[in-house]
Each structure stands twice: as C-alpha cells, then as structure tokens.
Motif scaffolding. Structure first.
Motif, PDB file in Angstrom:
ATOM      1  N   ASP A   1     117.229  19.958  51.108  1.00 50.80           N
ATOM      2  CA  ASP A   1     117.913  21.229  51.664  1.00 50.80           C
ATOM      3  C   ASP A   1     118.200  22.215  50.672  1.00 50.80           C
ATOM      4  O   ASP A   1     118.726  23.286  51.062  1.00 50.80           O
ATOM      5  N   ARG A   2     118.427  21.689  49.291  1.00 50.40           N
ATOM      6  CA  ARG A   2     118.565  22.590  48.344  1.00 50.40           C
ATOM      7  C   ARG A   2     117.512  23.050  47.473  1.00 50.40           C
ATOM      8  O   ARG A   2     117.587  23.414  46.167  1.00 50.40           O
ATOM      9  N   ASP A   3     116.105  22.877  48.211  1.00 57.51           N
ATOM     10  CA  ASP A   3     114.972  23.381  47.569  1.00 57.51           C
ATOM     11  C   ASP A   3     114.872  24.848  47.285  1.00 57.51           C
ATOM     12  O   ASP A   3     114.711  25.510  48.145  1.00 57.51           O
ATOM     13  N   ARG A   4     114.795  25.392  46.026  1.00 53.55           N
ATOM     14  CA  ARG A   4     114.562  26.862  45.650  1.00 53.55           C
ATOM     15  C   ARG A   4     113.169  27.071  45.276  1.00 53.55           C
ATOM     16  O   ARG A   4     113.098  28.337  45.142  1.00 53.55           O
ATOM     17  N   ILE A   5     112.470  26.175  45.183  1.00 55.45           N
ATOM     18  CA  ILE A   5     111.106  26.555  44.773  1.00 55.45           C
ATOM     19  C   ILE A   5     110.118  26.624  46.107  1.00 55.45           C
ATOM     20  O   ILE A   5     109.220  27.462  46.323  1.00 55.45           O
ATOM     21  N   ILE A   6     110.224  25.767  46.912  1.00 59.82           N
ATOM     22  CA  ILE A   6     109.770  25.978  48.469  1.00 59.82           C
ATOM     23  C   ILE A   6     110.783  25.399  49.295  1.00 59.82           C
ATOM     24  O   ILE A   6     111.384  24.419  49.670  1.00 59.82           O
ATOM     25  N   PRO A   7     111.352  26.683  49.947  1.00 66.66           N
ATOM     26  CA  PRO A   7     112.699  26.521  50.744  1.00 66.66           C
ATOM     27  C   PRO A   7     112.286  25.509  51.832  1.00 66.66           C
ATOM     28  O   PRO A   7     111.072  25.318  52.469  1.00 66.66           O
ATOM     29  N   VAL A   8     113.327  24.928  52.175  1.00 71.50           N
ATOM     30  CA  VAL A   8     113.273  23.705  53.531  1.00 71.50           C
ATOM     31  C   VAL A   8     112.826  24.540  54.801  1.00 71.50           C
ATOM     32  O   VAL A   8     112.115  23.733  55.522  1.00 71.50           O
ATOM     33  N   GLU A   9     112.817  25.925  54.948  1.00 73.50           N
ATOM     34  CA  GLU A   9     112.384  26.544  56.144  1.00 73.50           C
ATOM     35  C   GLU A   9     110.754  26.245  56.214  1.00 73.50           C
ATOM     36  O   GLU A   9     110.430  26.371  57.309  1.00 73.50           O
ATOM     37  N   HIS A  10     110.107  26.189  55.209  1.00 74.02           N
ATOM     38  CA  HIS A  10     108.700  25.693  55.361  1.00 74.02           C
ATOM     39  C   HIS A  10     108.482  24.682  56.107  1.00 74.02           C
ATOM     40  O   HIS A  10     107.689  24.419  56.922  1.00 74.02           O
ATOM     41  N   SER A  11     109.258  23.653  56.004  1.00 70.25           N
ATOM     42  CA  SER A  11     109.223  22.368  56.828  1.00 70.25           C
ATOM     43  C   SER A  11     109.699  22.422  57.987  1.00 70.25           C
ATOM     44  O   SER A  11     108.925  21.807  59.147  1.00 70.25           O
TER      45      SER A  11
END
Length: 285
Positions: free
Chosen positions: A229-239
């Motif tokens: 939930d803290r992914d700044r490279i591929i935001p979690v919104e992608h999933s």
C-alpha cells in the motif's frame, strides 16, 4: 523548506528509489539445489533474431510429472535476471515446478517482443517439459512489477485453458496511466517509452495493448494479486483497478494489499502460503 524545494527533493527521492530498484534487479543469485528437487540451469528455449533465451528449471522429485509455474522477473523491462529474486522459488516444496525465464530487454527489442518471448517459453514447456518431469498441461504464471504485467498478459493472451492461474506481484496494469504519472514526476517515463519504441502519446494503441487492464474478458484464468500500500513506483491503484475489472468480468480474483510495504518486497511466510495454496488449487488435476 519551500514548496518548490520540497517538490524537487521528493522527485529526487523517487528517482533514487527507482535507480536502487533497477540496480538490485540486475544482480544474480542462485541457491543450491535443494533435497528432493532437481535444478536445470540455462536451458535454451528460443533464439529470436539470434538472441538466445534461457530458463532455469526447479523441479520437485515427485512420483508423477509436476505442474509448473512460469516465473517472469521484473526490472522495468530493461534490467534484471532470471536468477535473481525468484519470489515463487519455494513452490517446489509443494510439488510444483518453477521455470524462471529470460526475455528480451528493451535495449534489444521493443514490445511486444517481451510478451512473445513469454509465450515461446510457455510453448517450449508444453513441447519439452515432460523430459524434465514437468506436466505443462497444468501451467501457471507469476511475475513481479513489469514481470507481473507480462504474467498477466500471458494469462490473458493464452487463456485459462493453457494458463490455469496467474499470481501478479505489484504489477503494471495500465501503461497509459503510469506514463501520465511519470510525466508529472519527471522520472521513469523514458523506461515506458523504451518499451514502446517511442513517445507514449504516439504509441497509445501499443500502450493499451501492453496494458493488462485492457485485455479483460471471461476467458481469463483466476488471478491472485499482491501489492504494497506504500508503493511509489507502481501505485497500489493499479492492482485495485485491475481487480475491480476482473471481478466485473466475473473472473475469479483475489487482491491482497500488504500494509506498510513499498515496491519490490519478498513474500513473508503467510503471503507465500497464500500463493502456494492458490497454485495448488488451480494446478491440481
């Protein structure tokens, strides 16, 4: 700190994060062969344009041929190794073989070469897997980051009759949206453009074709998606977007959002147990 300075510092921080990820992805690490399994290194499966592609096979010694999960490494389609960070390596302990594959990087070929290499690896396993104790009729796919994107595309293009299940770890699912985000950050956009072979505004159809979210229909296999939930490279919104679209199409899907995790993490015991159960269920006879 002024707003402008904060913005610059934030951008630099993101850039450093991306660079570190890429450097790590370029490393190689092979563990020793484990009791109860056989390891086959550097098996040639294709040579498109003379560019030799290999896979590593980790095969459990079982009474009958084992099902297999095709593993696709990440690294922005430009960096990485089939021998590093094989996140599903321990599936052999559950009686499932793992085939970790190479594919052409963007300094060699542009999309869809990467997907075609994954398809070639899957077909090679169907044609030759039995010689290595593999039942490729029971095949799944998995990958992380850009490898998760390719695993999802492989499942979408092959269909559930050929790829029975896909586990995607923090995948890219919409290159158009990610390209827009990276353009705002002034970082990372060139990696997408190298994949597409040109500016994304001039390659929108190709970007859509490379985006799993635009390939969803009822013929897709079941999906397990894991994202920090803290992914700044591929935001979690992608999933989240991908999961919602799969569910709307009535494709079996499960999304696990991992608290306090950024990009590029190893699965802990609980998370790996979910992955193992997922493949054991869907790759059973």
């Amino acid at each position: 700190m002024t707003s402008a300075a904060g913005s610059i510092a934030s951008g630099i921080g993101r850039s450093i994060c991306l660079i570190v990820m890429l450097l790590v992805a370029g490393c190689s690490s092979y563990g020793p062969e484990r009791p109860g399994e056989k390891m086959y290194r550097d098996v040639l499966f294709a040579a498109p344009g003379g560019h030799k592609l290999h896979m590593d096979l980790y095969v459990p010694q079982t009474a009958k041929p084992a099902p297999v999960v095709l593993w696709i490494f990440g690294g922005c389609w430009r960096f990485g190794s089939k021998g590093y960070h094989v996140n599903v390596r321990d599936l052999t302990s559950a009686g499932i073989a793992v085939a970790s594959i190479q594919y052409r990087m963007t300094n060699t070929a542009v999309y869809p070469a990467q997907l075609k290499d994954c398809q070639a690896a899957a077909q090679w396993l169907r044609d030759n897997g039995a010689r290595y104790g593999i039942d490729a009729r029971r095949m799944g796919a998995s990958g992380e980051s850009s490898g998760g994107q390719l695993a999802a595309l492989l499942g979408a293009t092959e269909g559930k009759s050929r790829i029975r299940a896909v586990c995607a770890l923090y995948p890219v699912t919409d290159l158009i949206e990610l390209g827009s985000l990276y353009a705002k950050r002034s970082v990372g956009l060139n990696l997408i453009e190298k994949l597409l072979g040109g500016a994304i505004e001039q390659k929108l159809d190709l970007a859509a074709d490379a985006s799993p979210v635009f390939h969803i229909n009822s013929s897709l296999p079941p999906f397990l998606i894991i994202h920090g939930d803290r992914d700044r490279i591929i935001p979690v919104e992608h999933s989240e977007w991908f999961f919602q679209a799969l569910s709307a199409a009535r494709v079996k899907a499960q999304l696990i959002v991992v608290p306090d995790k950024g990009h590029w993490f190893r699965l802990n015991n609980e998370q790996f147990a979910e992955v193992s159960r997922f493949f054991q269920v869907h790759l059973a006879r």
